[in-house]
Structures are given as structure tokens and as C-alpha cells.
Write an enzyme that holds these catalytic residues in place. Structure first.
Site, mmCIF file in Angstrom:
data_model
loop_
_atom_site.group_PDB
_atom_site.id
_atom_site.type_symbol
_atom_site.label_atom_id
_atom_site.label_comp_id
_atom_site.label_asym_id
_atom_site.label_seq_id
_atom_site.Cartn_x
_atom_site.Cartn_y
_atom_site.Cartn_z
ATOM 1 N N LYS A 1 106.666 10.285 56.983
ATOM 2 C CA LYS A 1 105.618 9.748 56.118
ATOM 3 C C LYS A 1 105.765 10.206 54.675
ATOM 4 O O LYS A 1 105.583 9.415 53.741
ATOM 5 C CB LYS A 1 104.241 10.154 56.643
ATOM 6 C CG LYS A 1 103.084 9.560 55.825
ATOM 7 C CD LYS A 1 101.730 9.883 56.435
ATOM 8 C CE LYS A 1 100.609 9.252 55.612
ATOM 9 N NZ LYS A 1 99.262 9.551 56.199
ATOM 10 N N HIS A 2 106.098 11.472 54.464
ATOM 11 C CA HIS A 2 106.108 12.037 53.116
ATOM 12 C C HIS A 2 107.505 12.446 52.634
ATOM 13 O O HIS A 2 107.879 12.166 51.502
ATOM 14 C CB HIS A 2 105.182 13.258 53.055
ATOM 15 C CG HIS A 2 103.776 12.966 53.445
ATOM 16 N ND1 HIS A 2 102.910 12.238 52.657
ATOM 17 C CD2 HIS A 2 103.066 13.307 54.568
ATOM 18 C CE1 HIS A 2 101.736 12.140 53.250
ATOM 19 N NE2 HIS A 2 101.797 12.782 54.412
ATOM 20 N N GLN B 1 96.443 24.761 55.471
ATOM 21 C CA GLN B 1 95.167 24.705 56.182
ATOM 22 C C GLN B 1 94.897 26.021 56.908
ATOM 23 O O GLN B 1 95.817 26.726 57.312
ATOM 24 C CB GLN B 1 95.153 23.533 57.169
ATOM 25 C CG GLN B 1 96.181 23.610 58.273
ATOM 26 C CD GLN B 1 96.179 22.374 59.160
ATOM 27 O OE1 GLN B 1 95.605 21.338 58.829
ATOM 28 N NE2 GLN B 1 96.829 22.465 60.305
ATOM 29 N N HIS C 1 100.399 22.329 55.975
ATOM 30 C CA HIS C 1 100.108 20.990 56.486
ATOM 31 C C HIS C 1 101.159 20.011 55.987
ATOM 32 O O HIS C 1 101.662 19.193 56.745
ATOM 33 C CB HIS C 1 98.711 20.530 56.066
ATOM 34 C CG HIS C 1 98.324 19.201 56.653
ATOM 35 N ND1 HIS C 1 97.064 18.658 56.522
ATOM 36 C CD2 HIS C 1 99.033 18.283 57.357
ATOM 37 C CE1 HIS C 1 97.019 17.487 57.123
ATOM 38 N NE2 HIS C 1 98.205 17.232 57.627
ATOM 39 N N HIS D 1 106.661 13.759 61.849
ATOM 40 C CA HIS D 1 105.659 12.901 61.200
ATOM 41 C C HIS D 1 105.621 13.174 59.707
ATOM 42 O O HIS D 1 105.603 12.228 58.892
ATOM 43 C CB HIS D 1 104.286 13.150 61.816
ATOM 44 C CG HIS D 1 103.158 12.568 61.016
ATOM 45 N ND1 HIS D 1 102.841 11.224 61.028
ATOM 46 C CD2 HIS D 1 102.274 13.162 60.153
ATOM 47 C CE1 HIS D 1 101.817 11.002 60.213
ATOM 48 N NE2 HIS D 1 101.468 12.160 59.677
ATOM 49 N N GLU D 2 105.592 14.438 59.320
ATOM 50 C CA GLU D 2 105.520 14.788 57.907
ATOM 51 C C GLU D 2 106.771 14.328 57.154
ATOM 52 O O GLU D 2 106.676 13.859 56.012
ATOM 53 C CB GLU D 2 105.316 16.295 57.744
ATOM 54 C CG GLU D 2 103.945 16.779 58.175
ATOM 55 C CD GLU D 2 102.829 16.170 57.335
ATOM 56 O OE1 GLU D 2 102.931 16.189 56.104
ATOM 57 O OE2 GLU D 2 101.854 15.669 57.926
ATOM 58 N N PHE E 1 105.181 17.140 64.890
ATOM 59 C CA PHE E 1 104.402 17.278 63.651
ATOM 60 C C PHE E 1 105.330 17.226 62.439
ATOM 61 O O PHE E 1 105.096 16.515 61.469
ATOM 62 C CB PHE E 1 103.636 18.603 63.702
ATOM 63 C CG PHE E 1 102.764 18.884 62.508
ATOM 64 C CD1 PHE E 1 102.237 17.874 61.721
ATOM 65 C CD2 PHE E 1 102.451 20.207 62.182
ATOM 66 C CE1 PHE E 1 101.421 18.157 60.628
ATOM 67 C CE2 PHE E 1 101.638 20.505 61.093
ATOM 68 C CZ PHE E 1 101.134 19.469 60.316
#
Length: 228
Positions: free
Chosen positions: A119-120, A35, A62, A115-116, A112
């Protein structure tokens, strides 16, 4: 008795290993998403710089997201796998530079990245890709793509000017060899601007590939490339 306990322990390790493989292999490719910070910060929601200060005027990572060819994607594959800061300690300075968090309140970026990962990243976790390998792969992909230089070489600069969307895509393809997808957002004045760039990588996260399916993102035919 000790032999029995050891045998049970080994079986539990094997079960855990197999469960990781089951979730990690259930995807076809990665979306590698970068991004532009200027487009994140000039919206009505604004942004907060990291505690390390204002990031460089460059595309930031991102995420590295497992995807399927049918458009579906796995997420939150192992809720017991939290990001261990010690596992990525040698990557921290690179992550702060190339994967900064611009959300509020200001942070170190670890929230951050956590979270990444949760989730991924957990959906890519395998014998080849652990927590360190996941983030290292993303950093290497960013270096390989070098989006800002690709655009500057084509005369496309973050100078608040408007550029042809097709020219932006072509410049990235010319430099990387692969077709990107561009996501736009709007600034406070409702100008359409380049926000995120999607590229695809193989399931090892080491090489770019042509996207089996490109995400549909709406942009105007001419988009602004804002300063940062």
C-alpha cells in the site's frame, strides 16, 4: 539475433526502472507513524499477540507513508511488487520487535509488513529505496525518535494516568526537535487515550523534518497513557 534479444531485454529493464521512478518520486514527505500497543489492545476489538509472544511495552511502528503537502497521498503504486521475505530476512528479528502485528488472528507479522509495503512502500520504491531499504529506514527512524524514553524523561509514563495533551507533544518535540501529531482512540470505558504518534521524514526516509501538514486527529485535552 542474440544481440537483438539482448537489446530488447535492456530496453525492458530501462522501462521498468523508469516506471518505478515515476511512482516513487510523486510525493513530498513521509508520515512516520508509531502506535502504543496498550491503546490498541484495550479497545472493544481487543488484540492478538504475535506468535513470538507479547511485544515489549514500547511504541511499535505502524508505517512509513508517502504524503503530499496538499493532504493527498499515493497508494498501491505497483501491484506487481509483492514483499519478498528473502529481501528482509536479516531484518526479521528487528521487525518482530519494533514493528509487531497485534491484529487477529496471531501471526508472524509478515502479512502486516506485506500490506504496508504494497500500500505505501511501493510508492516510495526507487533506486535508493528498495524493499530492504524501506523497512530499514523505518527501523532507524524509530530508534532515532525513541518516543517512550522521550515521554518518560518528562515524567509521562504508561501507568493508566491522564496527562495533558500539550505536555505530551512538548516532551516529544523537546527530545526529537520536531512537532508531532497525536491520534487518540477510546478504551472500552470510553476514556480518551494516546494511540498513535505522527512524525514527518524527508523523502529519503532518513531524517526527521517539520511536518508540512499535520494530520488532524481529535483528542481530549487530557489523555490516558494506558499500561501494557
Amino acid at each position: 539475433m542474440k544481440l537483438i534479444k539482448f537489446s530488447v531485454f535492456i530496453k525492458l529493464l530501462i522501462i521498468q526502472y523508469l516506471s518505478v521512478l515515476c511512482v516513487s518520486e510523486d510525493f513530498d514527505f513521509f508520515y512516520f507513524v508509531q502506535q502504543w500497543p496498550g491503546s490498541y489492545c484495550d479497545t472493544k476489538h481487543s488484540c492478538c499477540y504475535p506468535r513470538t509472544g507479547k511485544p515489549a511495552a514500547d511504541f511499535g511502528i505502524h508505517g512509513l507513508w508517502p504524503q503530499n503537502k496538499d493532504g493527498s497521498y499515493p497508494q498501491n503504486c505497483n501491484r506487481d511488487s509483492s514483499l519478498d521475505e528473502d529481501q528482509i530476512s536479516d531484518l526479521t528479528s528487528s521487525l518482530q520487535k519494533d514493528w509487531p502485528s497485534l491484529s487477529c488472528p496471531s501471526s508472524t507479522g509478515f502479512r502486516f509488513w506485506s500490506h504496508e509495503w504494497e500500500k505505501h512502500g511501493t510508492c516510495a520504491e526507487s533506486e535508493e529505496i528498495d524493499q530492504h531499504g524501506y523497512f530499514e529506514a523505518a527501523l532507524k527512524l524509530k530508534e532515532k525518535a525513541n518516543l517512550l524514553q522521550a515521554l518518560k524523561s518528562a515524567g509521562i509514563k504508561p501507568d493508566d494516568e491522564f496527562y495533558d495533551l500539550g505536555s505530551i507533544k512538548e516532551a516529544i518535540k523537546e527530545a526529537t526537535g520536531f512537532t508531532p501529531s497525536i491520534e487518540c482512540n477510546t478504551d472500552a470505558s470510553r476514556n480518551s487515550q494516546i494511540y498513535q504518534v505522527f512524525m514527518c521524514a524527508d523523502i529519503s526516509g532518513s531524517e526527521f523534518v517539520e511536518c508540512p501538514v499535520l494530520p488532524e486527529r481529535r483528542c481530549e485535552s487530557k489523555v490516558q497513557f494506558p499500561e501494557f
